[in-house]
Design a protein around this motif. Structure first.
Motif, short mmCIF file in Angstrom:
data_model
loop_
_atom_site.label_atom_id
_atom_site.label_comp_id
_atom_site.label_asym_id
_atom_site.label_seq_id
_atom_site.Cartn_x
_atom_site.Cartn_y
_atom_site.Cartn_z
N VAL A 24 -8.04 -7.63 -2.61
CA VAL A 24 -7.79 -6.26 -3.07
C VAL A 24 -7.80 -5.30 -1.88
CG1 VAL A 24 -8.73 -4.32 -4.38
CG2 VAL A 24 -8.60 -6.57 -5.43
N LEU A 25 -8.81 -5.42 -1.03
CA LEU A 25 -8.91 -4.50 0.11
C LEU A 25 -7.91 -4.85 1.20
CD1 LEU A 25 -10.91 -2.08 0.37
CD2 LEU A 25 -11.45 -3.68 -1.47
N LEU A 26 -7.60 -6.14 1.36
CA LEU A 26 -6.62 -6.52 2.38
C LEU A 26 -5.27 -5.88 2.09
CD1 LEU A 26 -6.12 -9.87 4.15
CD2 LEU A 26 -4.15 -8.84 3.03
N GLN A 27 -4.78 -6.04 0.83
CA GLN A 27 -3.47 -5.49 0.53
C GLN A 27 -3.50 -3.96 0.50
OE1 GLN A 27 -2.40 -3.91 -2.52
NE2 GLN A 27 -4.49 -3.90 -3.30
N ALA A 28 -4.66 -3.38 0.18
CA ALA A 28 -4.76 -1.91 0.17
C ALA A 28 -4.66 -1.35 1.59
CB ALA A 28 -6.07 -1.49 -0.48
N TYR A 29 -5.33 -2.01 2.54
CA TYR A 29 -5.37 -1.52 3.92
C TYR A 29 -4.19 -2.04 4.74
CZ TYR A 29 -9.85 0.86 3.67
OH TYR A 29 -10.86 1.75 3.37
N LEU A 30 -3.35 -2.86 4.15
CA LEU A 30 -2.19 -3.39 4.84
C LEU A 30 -1.16 -2.32 5.13
CD1 LEU A 30 -1.31 -6.38 5.61
CD2 LEU A 30 0.06 -6.34 3.52
N VAL A 31 -1.12 -1.29 4.29
CA VAL A 31 -0.01 -0.35 4.29
C VAL A 31 -0.12 0.72 5.37
CG1 VAL A 31 1.15 1.43 2.93
CG2 VAL A 31 0.57 -0.75 1.88
N ALA A 32 -1.31 1.33 5.52
CA ALA A 32 -1.43 2.49 6.42
C ALA A 32 -0.91 2.23 7.84
CB ALA A 32 -2.88 2.97 6.45
N PRO A 33 -1.26 1.11 8.47
CA PRO A 33 -0.73 0.87 9.82
C PRO A 33 0.78 0.64 9.85
CG PRO A 33 -2.65 -0.52 9.39
CD PRO A 33 -2.21 0.05 8.08
N LEU A 34 1.39 0.39 8.70
CA LEU A 34 2.82 0.12 8.65
C LEU A 34 3.66 1.37 8.43
CD1 LEU A 34 2.86 -3.13 6.46
CD2 LEU A 34 3.36 -2.97 8.90
N VAL A 35 3.02 2.54 8.32
CA VAL A 35 3.76 3.77 8.04
C VAL A 35 4.90 4.00 9.03
CG1 VAL A 35 3.58 6.30 8.01
CG2 VAL A 35 1.94 4.92 6.73
N PRO A 36 4.68 3.86 10.35
CA PRO A 36 5.81 4.08 11.27
C PRO A 36 7.00 3.15 11.04
CG PRO A 36 3.72 4.10 12.47
CD PRO A 36 3.42 3.61 11.09
N VAL A 37 6.73 1.85 10.84
CA VAL A 37 7.83 0.90 10.67
C VAL A 37 8.50 1.07 9.31
CG1 VAL A 37 6.45 -1.01 9.75
CG2 VAL A 37 8.54 -1.50 11.00
N LEU A 38 7.73 1.41 8.27
CA LEU A 38 8.33 1.66 6.97
C LEU A 38 9.24 2.88 7.02
CD1 LEU A 38 5.23 1.01 4.67
CD2 LEU A 38 7.25 -0.44 4.88
N THR A 39 8.80 3.89 7.75
CA THR A 39 9.63 5.08 7.92
C THR A 39 10.96 4.72 8.56
OG1 THR A 39 7.68 6.50 8.15
CG2 THR A 39 9.76 7.34 9.02
N HIS A 40 10.92 3.89 9.57
CA HIS A 40 12.14 3.47 10.26
C HIS A 40 13.04 2.62 9.36
CE1 HIS A 40 14.53 0.69 12.81
NE2 HIS A 40 14.72 1.77 13.55
N ASP A 41 12.44 1.61 8.70
CA ASP A 41 13.24 0.69 7.91
C ASP A 41 13.89 1.35 6.70
OD1 ASP A 41 12.51 -1.18 9.72
OD2 ASP A 41 11.40 -2.47 8.34
N PHE A 42 13.17 2.29 6.08
CA PHE A 42 13.71 2.96 4.89
C PHE A 42 14.47 4.24 5.26
CE2 PHE A 42 10.19 0.72 2.48
CZ PHE A 42 11.04 -0.07 1.73
N GLN A 43 14.56 4.53 6.57
CA GLN A 43 15.22 5.76 7.04
C GLN A 43 14.65 6.97 6.32
OE1 GLN A 43 19.46 5.08 6.64
NE2 GLN A 43 19.53 3.77 8.45
N SER A 44 13.33 7.01 6.27
CA SER A 44 12.62 8.08 5.59
C SER A 44 11.92 8.95 6.63
CB SER A 44 11.61 7.46 4.61
OG SER A 44 10.90 8.45 3.91
#
Length: 394
Positions: A24-44
């Protein structure tokens, strides 16, 4: 009422539920460090992608209020097994997200479907362990949660260049699926009975009665506000290391490696110290450490010093929120303890979601200013705590 269980069954359940808390905590904390790459991939934009944190934590917090009563009425086993299966499914679906809007929607769904796993696990421990024996299973549970925080925050960024963030969620979903199948195969080890059910009306009436007491209001306020502080800062640490040090994804992962480590290594020692010296003494220290670490991050630090500050920030969390949880259990008698814990979890995760949004708002003044504002905020909580917990708690 407490339900007896064979020693072997209890050990099996402890391992399963500890693994579930870890995931539960692994998948919850998985996202925050990925914000820069998610922004790039989704062109957001970072502002939109940053909503992935509150999109998960706010539904999670609200849902914790209802899973306890639901498991009372339907039984811990069917509700818990269902949630474990849905957690696995949601990971696979997130990996297929075609747009940032779908990604955020699926984070909302994941928050709702995982919100009951830890609270029901705590309630189940209350069912099968006598009060005098609950310390160890709860220690294992919180240690597993700290481990999930550590690996989630680190691996989220570190593995992205190697396998991609979508493969990370597929892998996480696969691990969750294995856990679900394991729990289902051991379903006979789950107690068949549960305490008497609680109606929805009683959920709100009990919560209202709790909040009418000044001591309860003060404690729940600290649970919420400290959650605002820690989540607000953590949600943007990946962005911090990207902006300040121009780190790549693996570098960000390594910089966040220390987050959660104090809880893994020192969780039992902190609990023993709280019993020996009093929570009212340790909590202000934890608040002060949190304020100091974030204040330092606002200044020009070498990379290693900034990573060390993140570890100190994690220690500040470990010296506050778990101790608040222990204090919550003293607010009511055993018959309402589950609801008191559920309300605490609700306040904590609402704080998590609010913190990410508030920090994002202050970032319009600049990242350093946002860090300073949050440091001042936590310092004020420290000053008020010196008096509040000295005179309000034994």
């Amino acid at each position: 009422m407490e339900i007896s269980a064979r020693i072997g069954s209890r050990k099996t359940l402890l391992t399963i539920l500890g693994s579930a808390a870890f995931m539960v905590l692994l998948q919850a904390y998985l996202v925050a460090p990925l914000v820069p790459v998610l922004t790039h991939d989704f062109q957001s934009t970072d502002a939109i992608t940053g909503l992935a944190v509150p999109a998960y934590t706010i539904p999670y917090g609200l849902s914790t209020l209802f899973y306890g009563p639901l498991s009372d009425r339907l039984g811990r086993k069917p509700v818990l097994l269902t949630l474990l299966g849905l957690m696995a499914l949601s990971m696979f679906l997130i990996a297929l997200s075609p747009t940032i809007e779908i990604f955020l929607l699926l984070r909302v769904v994941t928050g709702i479907t995982t919100g009951g796993i830890v609270p029901i696990s705590i309630a189940l421990f209350g069912d099968i362990y006598p009060f005098a024996e609950r310390g160890k299973p709860l220690g294992v549970l919180y240690g597993a949660m700290a481990g999930g925080m550590t690996f989630g925050s680190t691996l989220g960024a570190y593995l992205n260049p190697l396998i991609g963030w979508r493969s990370e969620f597929v892998t996480t979903g696969g691990l969750c699926l294995i856990l679900f199948l394991w729990a289902a195969s051991e379903h006979r080890n789950f107690p068949a009975k549960s305490p008497a059910g609680t109606t929805l009306k009683e959920v709100f009436s009990n919560a209202k009665a709790l909040m009418q007491r000044r001591q309860s209001r003060s404690l729940y306020a600290y649970v919420f506000l400290n959650g605002v502080f820690h989540s607000g800062v953590f949600a943007w640490l990946g962005y911090f290391f990207k902006l300040k040090f121009n780190l790549d994804d693996q570098g960000i992962g390594l910089a966040l490696l220390g987050y959660g480590v104090p809880g893994m290594l020192l969780g039992i020692s902190i609990g023993n110290a709280a019993d020996k010296y009093g929570r009212q003494r340790l909590i202000p220290i934890g608040l002060a450490l949190g304020a100091l670490s974030v204040c330092l991050l606002a200044f020009k630090l070498p990379l290693l010093a900034a990573a060390a500050a993140v570890t100190v920030l994690s220690l500040g969390y470990d010296m506050t929120q778990p101790l608040f949880a222990g204090m919550v259990t003293s607010l009511v008698d055993h018959s309402k303890r589950g609801q008191a814990v559920g309300l605490s979890a609700c306040m904590l995760f609402l704080g998590y979601g609010t913190g990410a949004l508030v920090f994002q708002w202050f970032m319009t003044w600049g990242l350093d200013m946002a860090l300073i504002v949050f440091a001042i905020f936590e310092a004020l909580l420290f000053l008020f705590a010196l008096r509040l917990f000295k005179f309000s708690w034994s």
